[in-house]
Design a protein around this motif. Sequence first.
Motif, short mmCIF file in Angstrom:
data_model
loop_
_atom_site.label_atom_id
_atom_site.label_comp_id
_atom_site.label_asym_id
_atom_site.label_seq_id
_atom_site.Cartn_x
_atom_site.Cartn_y
_atom_site.Cartn_z
N VAL A 83 20.35 99.67 91.42
CA VAL A 83 20.96 100.56 90.84
C VAL A 83 20.09 101.07 89.60
O VAL A 83 19.69 100.08 88.87
N GLY A 84 20.08 102.45 89.41
CA GLY A 84 18.93 102.92 88.02
C GLY A 84 19.82 102.96 86.96
O GLY A 84 19.51 102.55 85.72
N ASP A 85 21.12 103.36 86.91
CA ASP A 85 21.92 103.64 85.85
C ASP A 85 23.36 103.68 86.12
O ASP A 85 23.73 103.61 87.37
N LEU A 86 24.23 103.60 85.04
CA LEU A 86 25.75 103.61 85.37
C LEU A 86 26.25 104.88 84.97
O LEU A 86 26.24 105.23 83.74
N ASP A 87 26.99 105.54 85.91
CA ASP A 87 27.86 106.79 85.88
C ASP A 87 29.20 106.48 85.82
O ASP A 87 29.52 106.14 86.84
N ILE A 88 29.88 106.62 84.63
CA ILE A 88 31.16 106.30 84.46
C ILE A 88 32.25 107.49 84.25
O ILE A 88 31.79 108.45 83.28
N LEU A 89 33.03 107.72 85.00
CA LEU A 89 34.05 108.87 84.54
C LEU A 89 35.48 108.39 84.24
O LEU A 89 35.74 107.38 84.80
N ALA A 90 36.05 109.17 83.39
CA ALA A 90 37.34 108.71 82.94
C ALA A 90 38.20 109.95 82.88
O ALA A 90 37.66 110.91 82.61
N THR A 91 39.51 109.71 83.07
CA THR A 91 40.31 110.68 82.70
C THR A 91 41.74 110.36 81.85
O THR A 91 41.92 109.09 82.09
N GLY A 92 42.32 111.35 81.40
CA GLY A 92 43.51 111.10 80.61
C GLY A 92 43.80 111.97 79.66
O GLY A 92 42.99 113.03 79.78
#
Length: 549
Positions: free
Chosen positions: A196-205
Amino acid sequence: MISNSEIASKLDEAADLLELQDGNPFRIRACRNAARTVSSWPAPLERLRASGHALPKMPGIGKDLAGKIAELLSTQQFALLQELRKKTPSSLVNLLKIPGLGPKRIRVLRDRLQIASIQDLAYQASQGRIRSLPGFGVKSEAQLLAEAKQVGSEKVRIKFIEAQQLAAPLVEYLKGCSGLTRLEVAGSFRRKCETVGDLDILATGPKSVPLMDHFRAYESIQKVVSFGPTRATAILKNGIQVDLRWIPDESFGAALHYFTGSKFHNIAIRRRGVQRGLKINEYGIFRGARRIGGAAEPEVFKSVGLPYIEPELREARGEIEAAEQGRLPKLITLGELRGDLHSHTLATDGHHSITEMAQAAASRGHRYLAITDHSRRLGMAHGLDVSRLRQQLGEIDRLNQKNRSFRILKGIEVDILKDGSLDLPAEVLRELDLVIASVHSHFSLGMTEQTDRILKAMDHPCVSILGHPTGRLIGSRRPYEMDIERVLRGAMERGCAIEINSQPQRLDLPDLFCKLGKEIGVKFAISTDAHDTQDLGLIQYGVSVARRG
Ligand SMILES: [Zn+2]
Ligand SMILES: [Zn+2]
């Protein structure tokens, strides 16, 4: 000598140059697909060629390109690329090294601002002339300027398990921000790639949730690279980049699909969208200006007439065609496994007794565990000779009699000797429930010799599983030279299973080879190679590889 990654980068370069010159889109795509397959092909193609073998059948590579790869391997020449290079100035080619700048955008820069080099790009960006071009803006102009100055810095990739160890506490921390309704790690992490090269994090609210401020305060952040109300980028202390995005509810599914990738899978999905008059991007699914979906990820697939495709399959390795034809594979899940066929104990280099290992396996819900200690040649690991092995078999019999609800299988991980014979005599191997044959020595034999050696080991009627078949250690040891297709076919013909070893640094058999093996019809054994009770939990990584394969 030319490595797989060199071949891949030549193919990619050819695709880029074709695209810079407005070449045939089918040809461009074929080159890109081939580059991807070759770069992730876990065995060196040049060795195959050197020992007179034909190239293996690789997914997504047609006859024409296979011929060009063969030409490159035998003559070091790639005529197509040389011709393309002659026609394109190298300073223009250098622009391709800028992240986020593909051939299409380079063409715009060249046509509108006569930008033909990285220096030109930096200059025009610093003058604020790029922001007004179609497809660019103030933000991307600033980014290009930064990138132009930074080109050449290498990106780190870490093993999946390391990414998981970074992601888990971060995700838990972020979820501590009250009001969030959903948070997902996307990208190659969600596809369970081996690195894994980087972490892509998605959030909603609700938009009012102070997520970005909360993120910025995370203790393992070394440096915040950029920060805004809906997006922040930071580098963690170990050098891994994290991108956190807040996504409105109605876009979450589309964004999750978009940021999960792979890029090539997404391109194919978008193309199908265009054919149906739809625009699909990270914001949603649109018909003209009207939003018709995007809140949930399955809507993306549904809008282009496909069933849901699991993230592990999204590599543009045939999953879209399979989905279209209703032949998507049913992916194995962790809960379906009933046991583990590879483990070590105190008798050799393990850290727990047979009883402890069996109890730990039972408490994981397993019905059986094979004890497969090393054979005598592995002196370092106190490998078992005939009499110590027989002693262990007696102990297993006694334990099995005491507890009938769990089965301990009698096995061995026997060394394959240099000539392909096994490290223990057939008369004792016949007493076992299963025999794993593994290569632990003579890694540097030539291709033919190594392949023949492994096939000969599988000829032995007692061998049930070929252990960690390529011998590679991710990031530290290359696979030994062997003709994987012959080995897989040989295993199929002999009814020998191929191991998917779940040790995080092994993940051996690698996913692409699993796919090849599946096509050939070989059977697999997903095992942990546990050396202690904790290791039994590693099975999840083998399952991920199996799902990808
Ligand atoms: Zn081993
Ligand atoms: Zn082992």
